[in-house]
Design a protein around this motif. Structure first.
Motif, PDB file in Angstrom:
ATOM      1  N   GLY A   1      -4.891  -8.107  27.852  1.00 30.95           N
ATOM      2  CA  GLY A   1      -5.835  -7.078  27.444  1.00 30.95           C
ATOM      3  C   GLY A   1      -7.095  -7.123  28.278  1.00 30.95           C
ATOM      4  N   ILE A   2      -7.865  -6.051  28.221  1.00 32.46           N
ATOM      5  CA  ILE A   2      -9.145  -5.986  28.918  1.00 32.46           C
ATOM      6  C   ILE A   2     -10.208  -5.489  27.946  1.00 32.46           C
ATOM      7  CG2 ILE A   2      -8.116  -5.646  31.191  1.00 32.46           C
ATOM      8  CD1 ILE A   2      -8.790  -2.669  30.958  1.00 32.46           C
ATOM      9  N   GLY A   3     -11.462  -5.691  28.307  1.00 30.06           N
ATOM     10  CA  GLY A   3     -12.563  -5.331  27.416  1.00 30.06           C
ATOM     11  C   GLY A   3     -13.518  -4.306  27.985  1.00 30.06           C
ATOM     12  N   LYS A   4     -13.055  -3.478  28.934  1.00 31.54           N
ATOM     13  CA  LYS A   4     -13.927  -2.441  29.478  1.00 31.54           C
ATOM     14  C   LYS A   4     -14.260  -1.422  28.400  1.00 31.54           C
ATOM     15  CE  LYS A   4     -12.056  -2.549  34.214  1.00 31.54           C
ATOM     16  NZ  LYS A   4     -11.368  -1.723  35.248  1.00 31.54           N
ATOM     17  N   GLY A   5     -15.395  -0.760  28.555  1.00 32.21           N
ATOM     18  CA  GLY A   5     -15.712   0.278  27.596  1.00 32.21           C
ATOM     19  C   GLY A   5     -17.077   0.886  27.842  1.00 32.21           C
ATOM     20  N   SER A   6     -17.229   2.114  27.381  1.00 34.03           N
ATOM     21  CA  SER A   6     -18.498   2.826  27.505  1.00 34.03           C
ATOM     22  C   SER A   6     -18.584   3.808  26.350  1.00 34.03           C
ATOM     23  CB  SER A   6     -18.526   3.582  28.836  1.00 34.03           C
ATOM     24  OG  SER A   6     -19.755   4.241  29.017  1.00 34.03           O
ATOM     25  N   PRO A   7     -19.794   4.120  25.879  1.00 32.69           N
ATOM     26  CA  PRO A   7     -19.891   5.138  24.830  1.00 32.69           C
ATOM     27  C   PRO A   7     -19.140   6.409  25.237  1.00 32.69           C
ATOM     28  CG  PRO A   7     -22.010   4.085  25.157  1.00 32.69           C
ATOM     29  CD  PRO A   7     -21.121   3.594  26.259  1.00 32.69           C
ATOM     30  N   ILE A   8     -18.324   6.923  24.345  1.00 31.66           N
ATOM     31  CA  ILE A   8     -17.482   8.067  24.669  1.00 31.66           C
ATOM     32  C   ILE A   8     -18.342   9.292  24.977  1.00 31.66           C
ATOM     33  CG2 ILE A   8     -15.781   9.667  23.695  1.00 31.66           C
ATOM     34  CD1 ILE A   8     -14.517   7.270  22.291  1.00 31.66           C
ATOM     35  N   GLY A   9     -17.986   9.977  26.065  1.00 29.04           N
ATOM     36  CA  GLY A   9     -18.703  11.182  26.462  1.00 29.04           C
ATOM     37  C   GLY A   9     -19.893  10.947  27.350  1.00 29.04           C
ATOM     38  N   THR A  10     -20.025   9.711  27.883  1.00 25.44           N
ATOM     39  CA  THR A  10     -21.182   9.408  28.732  1.00 25.44           C
ATOM     40  C   THR A  10     -20.806   9.274  30.207  1.00 25.44           C
ATOM     41  OG1 THR A  10     -20.938   7.020  28.330  1.00 25.44           O
ATOM     42  CG2 THR A  10     -22.387   8.255  26.835  1.00 25.44           C
TER      43      THR A  10
ATOM     44  N   ALA B   1      -7.507   1.646  27.029  1.00 27.41           N
ATOM     45  CA  ALA B   1      -6.442   2.199  26.188  1.00 27.41           C
ATOM     46  C   ALA B   1      -5.072   1.967  26.811  1.00 27.41           C
ATOM     47  CB  ALA B   1      -6.678   3.693  25.971  1.00 27.41           C
ATOM     48  N   MET B   2      -4.958   2.146  28.118  1.00 25.41           N
ATOM     49  CA  MET B   2      -3.670   1.967  28.790  1.00 25.41           C
ATOM     50  C   MET B   2      -3.218   0.516  28.755  1.00 25.41           C
ATOM     51  SD  MET B   2      -2.439   4.837  29.725  1.00 25.41           S
ATOM     52  CE  MET B   2      -1.142   4.237  30.815  1.00 25.41           C
TER      53      MET B   2
ATOM     54  N   SER C   1      -7.817  -8.124  17.096  1.00 26.78           N
ATOM     55  CA  SER C   1      -9.217  -8.537  17.126  1.00 26.78           C
ATOM     56  C   SER C   1      -9.826  -8.247  15.769  1.00 26.78           C
ATOM     57  CB  SER C   1      -9.957  -7.755  18.209  1.00 26.78           C
ATOM     58  OG  SER C   1     -11.363  -7.864  18.075  1.00 26.78           O
ATOM     59  N   MET C   2     -10.878  -8.977  15.422  1.00 23.75           N
ATOM     60  CA  MET C   2     -11.616  -8.652  14.202  1.00 23.75           C
ATOM     61  C   MET C   2     -12.235  -7.260  14.293  1.00 23.75           C
ATOM     62  SD  MET C   2     -11.237 -11.129  12.050  1.00 23.75           S
ATOM     63  CE  MET C   2     -12.433 -10.564  10.836  1.00 23.75           C
ATOM     64  N   SER C   3     -12.479  -6.796  15.504  1.00 24.75           N
ATOM     65  CA  SER C   3     -13.058  -5.461  15.668  1.00 24.75           C
ATOM     66  C   SER C   3     -12.099  -4.366  15.220  1.00 24.75           C
ATOM     67  CB  SER C   3     -13.459  -5.234  17.129  1.00 24.75           C
ATOM     68  OG  SER C   3     -12.319  -5.170  17.965  1.00 24.75           O
TER      69      SER C   3
ATOM     70  N   THR D   1     -16.062   1.188  20.957  1.00 22.79           N
ATOM     71  CA  THR D   1     -15.278   2.167  20.209  1.00 22.79           C
ATOM     72  C   THR D   1     -13.816   2.185  20.627  1.00 22.79           C
ATOM     73  OG1 THR D   1     -17.230   3.565  19.908  1.00 22.79           O
ATOM     74  CG2 THR D   1     -15.082   4.602  19.583  1.00 22.79           C
ATOM     75  N   THR D   2     -13.551   2.335  21.908  1.00 19.03           N
ATOM     76  CA  THR D   2     -12.168   2.414  22.380  1.00 19.03           C
ATOM     77  C   THR D   2     -11.455   1.080  22.231  1.00 19.03           C
ATOM     78  OG1 THR D   2     -12.735   4.167  23.943  1.00 19.03           O
ATOM     79  CG2 THR D   2     -10.692   2.947  24.353  1.00 19.03           C
ATOM     80  N   TYR D   3     -12.130  -0.007  22.576  1.00 16.05           N
ATOM     81  CA  TYR D   3     -11.520  -1.336  22.441  1.00 16.05           C
ATOM     82  C   TYR D   3     -11.062  -1.577  21.006  1.00 16.05           C
ATOM     83  CZ  TYR D   3     -11.047  -6.419  22.395  1.00 16.05           C
ATOM     84  OH  TYR D   3     -10.565  -7.702  22.234  1.00 16.05           O
ATOM     85  N   ALA D   4     -11.945  -1.332  20.038  1.00 18.43           N
ATOM     86  CA  ALA D   4     -11.602  -1.554  18.640  1.00 18.43           C
ATOM     87  C   ALA D   4     -10.443  -0.669  18.208  1.00 18.43           C
ATOM     88  CB  ALA D   4     -12.821  -1.309  17.757  1.00 18.43           C
ATOM     89  N   ALA D   5     -10.424   0.558  18.698  1.00 18.01           N
ATOM     90  CA  ALA D   5      -9.337   1.475  18.340  1.00 18.01           C
ATOM     91  C   ALA D   5      -7.997   0.981  18.860  1.00 18.01           C
ATOM     92  CB  ALA D   5      -9.639   2.876  18.883  1.00 18.01           C
ATOM     93  N   THR D   6      -7.987   0.439  20.075  1.00 20.52           N
ATOM     94  CA  THR D   6      -6.722  -0.086  20.603  1.00 20.52           C
ATOM     95  C   THR D   6      -6.236  -1.282  19.790  1.00 20.52           C
ATOM     96  OG1 THR D   6      -7.759  -1.621  22.216  1.00 20.52           O
ATOM     97  CG2 THR D   6      -7.322   0.634  22.953  1.00 20.52           C
TER      98      THR D   6
END
Length: 252
Positions: A94-103, A113-114, A144-146, A156-161
């Motif tokens: 897994g990876i932990g990249k992420g940014s607020p959606i729409g930015t 997600a992939m 994850s606990m997230s 947001t995306t990490y927790a959703a995955t």
């Protein structure tokens, strides 16, 4: 074929660093042979030599990008053919990249997600093909606990995955496939390469060896779901499920 004196074969993805690397060491110390895969084969081969020297266990390695579903199936089936059987598959990459959606950083969120969900689904497909053919197996999904609540901003995306993995595990348990055990592990803050940028004094952060020991113990018990380490993450997990989102927002 498997060494009859061993406890079986564990296949671990994302085994070149972090939680996967330490799980490999600890499962080998318990007497398991290992099938290890990751993108960074140089680090993977160093780990394999270390484990063979320390434990005498058999360790096979393969390069793998889990976002390549064809490669996932090929590598998993090749390991099964080589060892004769795979007793447990740990879907860990897994990876932990992420940014607020729409930015403007959709690339980071899509990559997460992939890798974390689509890649995990490909691994699960390949593992279940092997386990159905064998008539037995243990699938472990590292969540994850997230995953317990929606997280904000770059999480947001990490927790959703990770929530997707928990749902996938529950769906497979609901199917009640003969001979199949399914576990989902929710690690709390365990020091790893993925969170190396996080402050060393982060509250409740556990060192890698201790945190992974809790993971391995839960996996060995074939627990359907585990929050690890149990303290403080079991009570935190209970609280997260019932707290208003306004409070969860302040905690994350």
């Amino acid at each position: 074929m498997r060494n009859r004196m061993g406890r079986g074969v564990v296949l671990i993805t994302g085994a070149s660093s972090g939680l996967g690397e330490e799980m490999a060491r600890q499962f080998a110390a318990l007497g398991y042979d290992l099938a290890l895969c990751a993108r960074r084969t140089d680090r993977l081969d160093l780990l394999a030599r270390e484990i063979r020297s320390a434990t005498g266990r058999r360790v096979a390695t393969a390069g793998l990008d889990v976002t390549d579903s064809v490669a996932v199936a090929s590598v998993f089936h090749a390991f099964a053919l080589d060892f004769g059987a795979i007793d447990r598959v740990v879907v860990n990459a897994g990876i932990g990249k992420g940014s607020p959606i729409g930015t403007g950083r959709s690339d980071a969120n899509l990559a997460t997600a992939m890798t974390n969900f689509v890649g995990a689904l490909a691994q699960t497909e390949a593992a279940l093909e092997i386990f159905r053919r064998q008539g037995q197996g243990h699938l472990v999904l590292v969540s994850s606990m997230s995953a317990l609540r929606g997280m904000r901003r770059s999480m947001t995306t990490y927790a959703a995955t990770k929530a997707g993995l928990a749902s996938l595990a529950e769906g497979l348990r609901s199917e009640d496939i003969k001979g199949l055990d399914v576990s989902v592990v929710h690690p709390g803050y365990i020091r790893s390469e993925m969170n190396a940028h996080v402050a060393q004094k982060t509250r409740f952060m556990t060192d890698t060896e201790t945190g992974v020991r809790a993971m391995v113990e839960a996996i060995e018990k074939r627990r359907p779901k585990a929050y690890v380490p149990a303290w403080p993450w079991v009570p935190i997990g209970i609280a997260l499920k019932v707290l208003p989102l306004s409070i969860v927002r302040r905690l994350t």
